[in-house]
Design an enzyme around this catalytic site. Structure first.
Site, PDB file in Angstrom:
ATOM      1  N   CYS A 100      25.531  27.094  -4.886  1.00  0.00           N
ATOM      2  CA  CYS A 100      24.434  27.564  -4.117  1.00  0.00           C
ATOM      3  C   CYS A 100      24.618  29.156  -3.847  1.00  0.00           C
ATOM      4  CB  CYS A 100      23.911  26.744  -2.768  1.00  0.00           C
ATOM      5  SG  CYS A 100      22.304  26.982  -2.243  1.00  0.00           S
ATOM      6  N   ALA A 101      24.499  29.332  -2.420  1.00  0.00           N
ATOM      7  CA  ALA A 101      24.812  30.814  -2.228  1.00  0.00           C
ATOM      8  C   ALA A 101      26.239  31.310  -2.208  1.00  0.00           C
ATOM      9  CB  ALA A 101      24.286  31.052  -0.814  1.00  0.00           C
TER      10      ALA A 101
END
Length: 181
Positions: A100-101
């Site tokens: 994800c991030a």
């Protein structure tokens, strides 16, 4: 040992699903509290850590995993000890995984230079030096594994099982979990 770093604001599915799948495969997994023993996820789910960051033994690190969640990634990025552990893991013989991030942390440390990687759509600019692989849920390049986001948590976790225990173990865990992707 697999260490999964948890900081307040982490994306729950991205941490718990891979942890569960790895444990089903017989892999030792420790949920590591970076911001305390009890860590609050991005959606208010509190998780009790198995260890604190200060208790991690880098010498037995087989895989270091970083879940996403903007708040959790920000907290990891602001923690010198966590960033040092990520750098140590990148230099060692084990795997480094981020979803994800979290791949943006790898980019910030210069670990994605010239590597294929994926992250949450729209955050590719934070993967400094990477060759973004949009449309892929999981990418392996060298000893670095990146995942797209919460919806990729099963694919990501099963890829980690495959890398640590083999394709047949990953297939068995997928079957046992009724994963039909």
């Amino acid at each position: 040992m697999v260490y999964i770093l948890l900081a307040d604001g982490f994306e729950e599915a991205e941490a718990i699903v891979p942890a569960d799948l790895l444990r089903r495969a017989g892999v030792q997994v420790a949920l590591v509290g970076v911001t305390g023993e009890s860590v609050s996820g991005a959606h208010g789910v509190r998780v009790q850590s198995d260890l604190l960051l200060s208790q991690v033994n880098p010498a037995n690190l087989e895989l270091l995993m970083l879940p996403g969640g903007l708040g959790g990634v920000e907290a990891l990025g602001n923690c010198p000890a966590a960033m040092d552990l990520i750098s140590q893991a990148a230099r060692g013989p084990g795997w480094l995984a981020a979803i994800c991030a979290a791949p943006t942390l790898l980019g910030r440390l210069g670990l994605l230079e010239g590597r294929r990687a994926v992250c949450y759509p729209g955050l590719e600019g934070g993967m400094t030096g990477a060759l973004p692989q949009g449309g892929s849920s999981v990418v392996v390049d060298g000893r670095i594994v990146t995942g797209e986001g919460p919806g990729a948590a099963f694919d990501f976790g099963l890829k980690l099982v495959e890398l640590l225990k083999g394709a047949s173990a990953a297939a068995q865990v997928a079957a046992d979990a009724c994963w039909r992707h």
